[in-house]
Design a protein around this motif. Structure first.
Motif, PDB file in Angstrom:
ATOM      1  N   THR A 229       0.640  -1.323   0.105  1.00 54.69           N
ATOM      2  CA  THR A 229      -0.086   0.187  -0.071  1.00 54.69           C
ATOM      3  C   THR A 229       0.940   1.211  -0.187  1.00 54.69           C
ATOM      4  O   THR A 229       1.841   1.335   0.745  1.00 54.69           O
ATOM      5  CB  THR A 229      -0.959   0.159   1.169  1.00 54.69           C
TER       6      THR A 229
ATOM      7  N   THR B 164       0.903   5.470   0.386  1.00 54.25           N
ATOM      8  CA  THR B 164       0.054   6.776   0.642  1.00 54.25           C
ATOM      9  C   THR B 164       0.713   7.701   0.185  1.00 54.25           C
ATOM     10  O   THR B 164       1.978   7.734  -0.235  1.00 54.25           O
ATOM     11  CB  THR B 164       0.021   6.720   2.070  1.00 54.25           C
ATOM     12  N   ASN B 165       0.233   8.854   0.232  1.00 58.59           N
ATOM     13  CA  ASN B 165       0.692  10.147  -0.453  1.00 58.59           C
ATOM     14  C   ASN B 165       0.915   9.964  -1.931  1.00 58.59           C
ATOM     15  O   ASN B 165       1.876  10.748  -2.452  1.00 58.59           O
ATOM     16  CB  ASN B 165       2.116  10.632   0.349  1.00 58.59           C
TER      17      ASN B 165
ATOM     18  N   ARG C  17      -1.831  12.179  -8.092  1.00 56.06           N
ATOM     19  CA  ARG C  17      -2.844  11.943  -8.999  1.00 56.06           C
ATOM     20  C   ARG C  17      -2.721  12.455 -10.326  1.00 56.06           C
ATOM     21  O   ARG C  17      -3.099  13.528 -10.656  1.00 56.06           O
ATOM     22  CB  ARG C  17      -4.239  12.501  -8.344  1.00 56.06           C
TER      23      ARG C  17
ATOM     24  N   SER D 284      -7.515   2.168  -6.314  1.00 57.40           N
ATOM     25  CA  SER D 284      -7.261   3.566  -5.846  1.00 57.40           C
ATOM     26  C   SER D 284      -8.132   3.986  -4.850  1.00 57.40           C
ATOM     27  O   SER D 284      -9.324   3.961  -5.016  1.00 57.40           O
ATOM     28  CB  SER D 284      -7.254   4.614  -7.168  1.00 57.40           C
ATOM     29  N   LEU D 285      -7.402   4.592  -3.630  1.00 60.70           N
ATOM     30  CA  LEU D 285      -8.538   5.000  -2.424  1.00 60.70           C
ATOM     31  C   LEU D 285      -8.412   6.279  -2.033  1.00 60.70           C
ATOM     32  O   LEU D 285      -7.426   6.980  -2.574  1.00 60.70           O
ATOM     33  CB  LEU D 285      -8.258   3.957  -1.420  1.00 60.70           C
ATOM     34  N   GLN D 286      -9.265   6.953  -1.433  1.00 62.08           N
ATOM     35  CA  GLN D 286      -8.912   8.158  -0.745  1.00 62.08           C
ATOM     36  C   GLN D 286      -8.692   9.245  -1.981  1.00 62.08           C
ATOM     37  O   GLN D 286      -7.735   9.934  -1.815  1.00 62.08           O
ATOM     38  CB  GLN D 286      -7.902   8.274   0.164  1.00 62.08           C
ATOM     39  N   GLU D 287      -9.628   9.283  -3.085  1.00 58.63           N
ATOM     40  CA  GLU D 287      -9.479  10.179  -4.221  1.00 58.63           C
ATOM     41  C   GLU D 287      -8.147  10.103  -4.932  1.00 58.63           C
ATOM     42  O   GLU D 287      -7.628  10.938  -5.423  1.00 58.63           O
ATOM     43  CB  GLU D 287      -9.814  11.608  -3.707  1.00 58.63           C
TER      44      GLU D 287
ATOM     45  N   LYS E 207      -5.356   9.387  -3.447  1.00 58.47           N
ATOM     46  CA  LYS E 207      -4.091   9.491  -2.705  1.00 58.47           C
ATOM     47  C   LYS E 207      -3.278   8.217  -2.110  1.00 58.47           C
ATOM     48  O   LYS E 207      -2.259   8.177  -1.292  1.00 58.47           O
ATOM     49  CB  LYS E 207      -4.454  10.403  -1.497  1.00 58.47           C
ATOM     50  N   VAL E 208      -4.061   6.959  -1.951  1.00 53.36           N
ATOM     51  CA  VAL E 208      -3.846   5.817  -1.391  1.00 53.36           C
ATOM     52  C   VAL E 208      -3.924   4.875  -2.612  1.00 53.36           C
ATOM     53  O   VAL E 208      -5.021   4.697  -3.165  1.00 53.36           O
ATOM     54  CB  VAL E 208      -4.456   5.389  -0.242  1.00 53.36           C
TER      55      VAL E 208
ATOM     56  N   ARG F 291       4.803   5.648   2.673  1.00 51.50           N
ATOM     57  CA  ARG F 291       4.235   6.874   2.325  1.00 51.50           C
ATOM     58  C   ARG F 291       5.468   7.585   1.170  1.00 51.50           C
ATOM     59  O   ARG F 291       6.587   7.376   1.533  1.00 51.50           O
ATOM     60  CB  ARG F 291       4.332   7.900   3.656  1.00 51.50           C
TER      61      ARG F 291
END
Length: 422
Positions: free
Chosen positions: A40, A42-43, A46, A66-69, A71-72, A231
């Motif tokens: 995974t 993060t940060n 896009r 793709s999660l959290q718009e 960002k993940v 991250r």
């Protein structure tokens, strides 16, 4: 085809959040092929390049959600792996070649199309393939594809001496070496923050890597890697680009998530040009100390030197400097294609081979211009923000590959900019 309209004039004020690094994320994503457990990120930025890598990994059998718009990125490669990276996807982006090392390491064979990307000069695959050959891979080029097979189905450790510090080759060999038998030593390795970020992620997955961030990287192969959460490091090129916005237009802008250690050579040149950069609780603050920028000379070099990916944007700044600046491009031989477009806006630039001489003018004038590559596109936007009148930048599909929500971010600090849909 979309374009971006910029109306010059006016100082900037406010904050710009800096995304995760495109170039780091594009190297981190193929690492999912090295393990059957979830990885995974993060940060994540896009960008269209991230979508292209998502498409490529999906075609190879990896699952990318793709999660959290956006960002993940939740990835897994627990099913059967397809070892052929098709031309129709790979041609869109140079970083697609970074699946070669992981596929060879995991499956022992791979077929990867020669890659595409920005037309900024030759970036041959020889340094990648020569390194993998020293690790026991047999590689030949047929029908536009690299056909690679590891002797005995498994790569082995080796001492690899790069003729120059290639970021992509360092990343490819690092990933391949994590599952190789024995120890791999990369001499003249690239030292960029993106290399360190990849090493941090691979270590979180169980890899044994030492020396990242120096010119010698040592990887002790392990039997398997496990899952991890990592991250993505701050995008130093997006950071530098937006640092130049208040430098060109005046005002003061805070870059959220910015770090001086990612861009020390660049910050030194800004200081010499009359730009102040200071650390804040949340990032970096940038402001122009004087009414007119001072001319400075710039030579692009591998990290920790001045980044080639900020050369075009720096040229935009120096177009109105007091005096004459000389920019020497030592990384890519075809990276002054933005110069004729800046000349259309009134800049005084002469290009001879890998050197551009920029004589500062009193003011740039708005004009219709055309983006030739990713970094050139944003340099024209920056120039347009300081020019008199309107500037229309066409072919901005390049921009979408490397800058997320550029119009929104610049409008947020007072720029008069809009995207015109085709």
């Amino acid at each position: 085809m979309d374009s971006i309209l910029v109306r010059g004039g006016g100082k900037l004020s406010g904050q710009i959040p800096i995304a995760g690094a495109k170039n780091a994320c594009l190297a981190l994503m193929p690492a999912t092929l090295l393990s059957d457990e979830p990885l995974t990120l993060t940060n994540a930025p896009r960008l269209s390049d991230i979508r292209t890598m998502t498409e490529l990994l999906g075609s190879l059998g990896a699952e990318v959600t793709s999660l959290q718009e956006g960002k993940v990125l939740a990835m897994a490669s627990h099913g059967p792996i397809n070892t052929r990276a098709e031309y129709d996807i790979v041609r869109k982006m140079r970083a697609s070649n970074l699946v070669l090392g992981p596929l060879l390491a995991r499956e022992g064979h791979a077929e990867v199309s020669l890659p595409g990307g920005c037309a900024i000069g030759a970036r041959p695959m020889d340094i990648h393939t020569d390194g993998l050959a020293k690790m026991g891979a047999q590689i030949d080029l047929r029908d536009g594809y690299l056909h690679a097979k590891a002797d005995g189905g498994k790569l082995r450790g080796a001492v690899i001496d790069f003729p120059f510090a290639s970021v992509g080759a360092t990343e490819n060999i690092m990933m391949a070496a994590t599952l190789a038998k024995g120890t791999t030593v990369i001499n003249n390795a690239a030292r960029e923050p993106e290399i360190v970020d990849l090493a941090d992620c691979l270590r979180a997955m169980g890899a044994q890597i030492d020396g990242d961030g120096t010119s010698t990287v040592t990887i002790q192969g392990v039997d398997r890697l496990h899952g991890a959460t990592h991250r993505v490091v701050t995008d130093r090129i997006e950071l530098g680009t937006y640092m130049l916005a208040p430098a060109i237009c005046g005002g003061e802008v805070e870059l959220l998530g910015g770090r001086i250690d990612l861009l020390e050579a660049f910050c030194e040149k800004l200081d010499a040009a009359g730009i102040s950069v200071s650390e804040t609780e949340n990032g970096l603050s940038v402001t122009r100390r004087e009414d007119q920028i001072r001319a400075v000379d710039v030579t692009t070099e591998p990290f920790p030197g001045f980044p080639t990916d900020l050369q075009a944007q720096m040229m935009a700044l120096l177009c109105t400097a007091d005096g004459t600046s000389v920019l020497e491009e030592k990384i890519f031989e075809n990276r002054f294609m933005h110069a004729p477009e800046l000349i259309r806006m009134g800049a005084d630039i002469e290009v001879h081979g890998g050197t551009a001489t920029v004589k500062g003018v009193a003011k740039l004038k708005g004009a219709p211009v055309m983006a030739t590559d990713l970094r050139a596109s944003v340099s024209l936007i920056l120039a347009g923000m300081a020019a008199e009148g309107e500037t229309t930048v066409s072919r901005v599909y390049h921009l979408d590959r490397g800058y997320e929500h550029v119009v929104t971010k610049l409008r947020g600090v007072g720029a008069d900019i809009e995207r015109i849909k085709s």
